[in-house]
Design a protein around this motif. Structure first.
Motif, short mmCIF file in Angstrom:
data_model
loop_
_atom_site.label_atom_id
_atom_site.label_comp_id
_atom_site.label_asym_id
_atom_site.label_seq_id
_atom_site.Cartn_x
_atom_site.Cartn_y
_atom_site.Cartn_z
N VAL A 18 0.81 -1.22 0.00
CA VAL A 18 0.00 0.00 0.00
C VAL A 18 0.85 1.27 0.00
O VAL A 18 0.34 2.37 0.22
N LEU A 19 2.14 1.14 -0.27
CA LEU A 19 3.01 2.31 -0.20
C LEU A 19 2.60 3.39 -1.19
O LEU A 19 2.71 4.59 -0.91
N HIS A 20 2.10 2.97 -2.35
CA HIS A 20 1.70 3.93 -3.39
C HIS A 20 0.55 4.83 -2.96
O HIS A 20 0.29 5.86 -3.57
N LEU A 21 -0.18 4.44 -1.89
CA LEU A 21 -1.28 5.27 -1.39
C LEU A 21 -0.79 6.42 -0.52
O LEU A 21 -1.54 7.35 -0.24
N TRP A 22 0.47 6.33 -0.06
CA TRP A 22 1.09 7.38 0.75
C TRP A 22 0.22 7.76 1.95
O TRP A 22 -0.15 8.92 2.14
N ILE A 23 -0.11 6.74 2.76
CA ILE A 23 -0.90 6.97 3.97
C ILE A 23 0.06 7.23 5.13
O ILE A 23 0.79 6.32 5.55
N PRO A 24 0.09 8.44 5.68
CA PRO A 24 0.99 8.72 6.81
C PRO A 24 0.62 7.86 8.02
O PRO A 24 -0.53 7.46 8.20
N LYS A 25 1.62 7.57 8.83
CA LYS A 25 1.41 6.73 10.01
C LYS A 25 0.32 7.31 10.92
O LYS A 25 -0.55 6.58 11.41
#
Length: 203
Positions: free
Chosen positions: A167-174
């Motif tokens: 899911v890295l491509h979604l760029w969801i911050p921690k």
């Protein structure tokens, strides 16, 4: 006639003597060197072409962009591997040769992995475009994070059946994940081979 002139005359009369121009001539390149140079040039050219294509397609074609990103990595690492192999062939010392051989093997292995990864994503292209997704609804057992610009982003969601979703491509911050998703059952739609997915939603 001084001593210098006498030495020069002796050298001129020596059949094995080569003048300065012949000493400066480079040895002709072997077929292996020419092949490696051509392969290196082609790798760099293909990497540049992929970068240009990504710049043109932007975010409109997600799956194609993911394929191109992996191809860029493949061609860049391949070119580094070829350069490393060329240096290995020119090495004289044993220790340096062993080091360059290991570096070459590592780079070629990495390029192979990037190439296989690109093929894996390509195999999901048709399913992604047709919206044919696998679906899992569960609470992730583990979440992976990757740092970028001093902000940690979610990279992987790991479920109990050894399923790891990229899911890295979604760029969801921690922080966003902890606020909106953590501890909640998630409905995750993903493509079968590469385990990519469209945006998440809470089940």
């Amino acid at each position: 006639m001084n001593a210098h002139d006498e030495i020069y005359d002796e050298l001129e009369n020596d059949e094995n003597y080569e003048d300065d121009d012949s000493l400066l001539e480079e040895e002709p390149k072997t077929k292996v060197e020419l092949f490696l140079n051509a392969l290196l040039l082609l790798s760099v050219i293909f990497a540049i072409i992929c970068v240009i294509l990504i710049a043109f397609i932007g975010d409109k074609y997600f799956i194609e962009g993911e394929i191109l990103v992996r191809l860029i990595a493949f061609f860049i690492v391949l070119s580094l591997g070829i350069a490393s192999f060329k240096y290995f062939l020119a090495c004289k010392g044993r220790l340096k040769s062993i080091f360059m051989l290991l570096a070459t093997a590592l780079l070629f292995g990495t390029s192979w992995y990037c190439g296989i990864d690109a093929i894996t994503v390509y195999n999901d292209r048709e399913a992604y475009q047709n919206g044919e997704f696998e679906i899992i609804t569960a609470i992730p057992l583990q979440v992976g994070f990757e740092s970028s610009n001093s902000t940690r982003h979610v990279s992987d969601l790991i479920f109990d059946n050894d399923l790891t979703i990229d899911v890295l491509h979604l760029w969801i911050p921690k922080r966003t994940y902890e606020t909106d998703y953590e501890g909640k059952s998630l409905e995750v739609r993903y493509v079968n081979y590469s385990h990519h997915l469209p945006p998440l939603r809470v089940a």
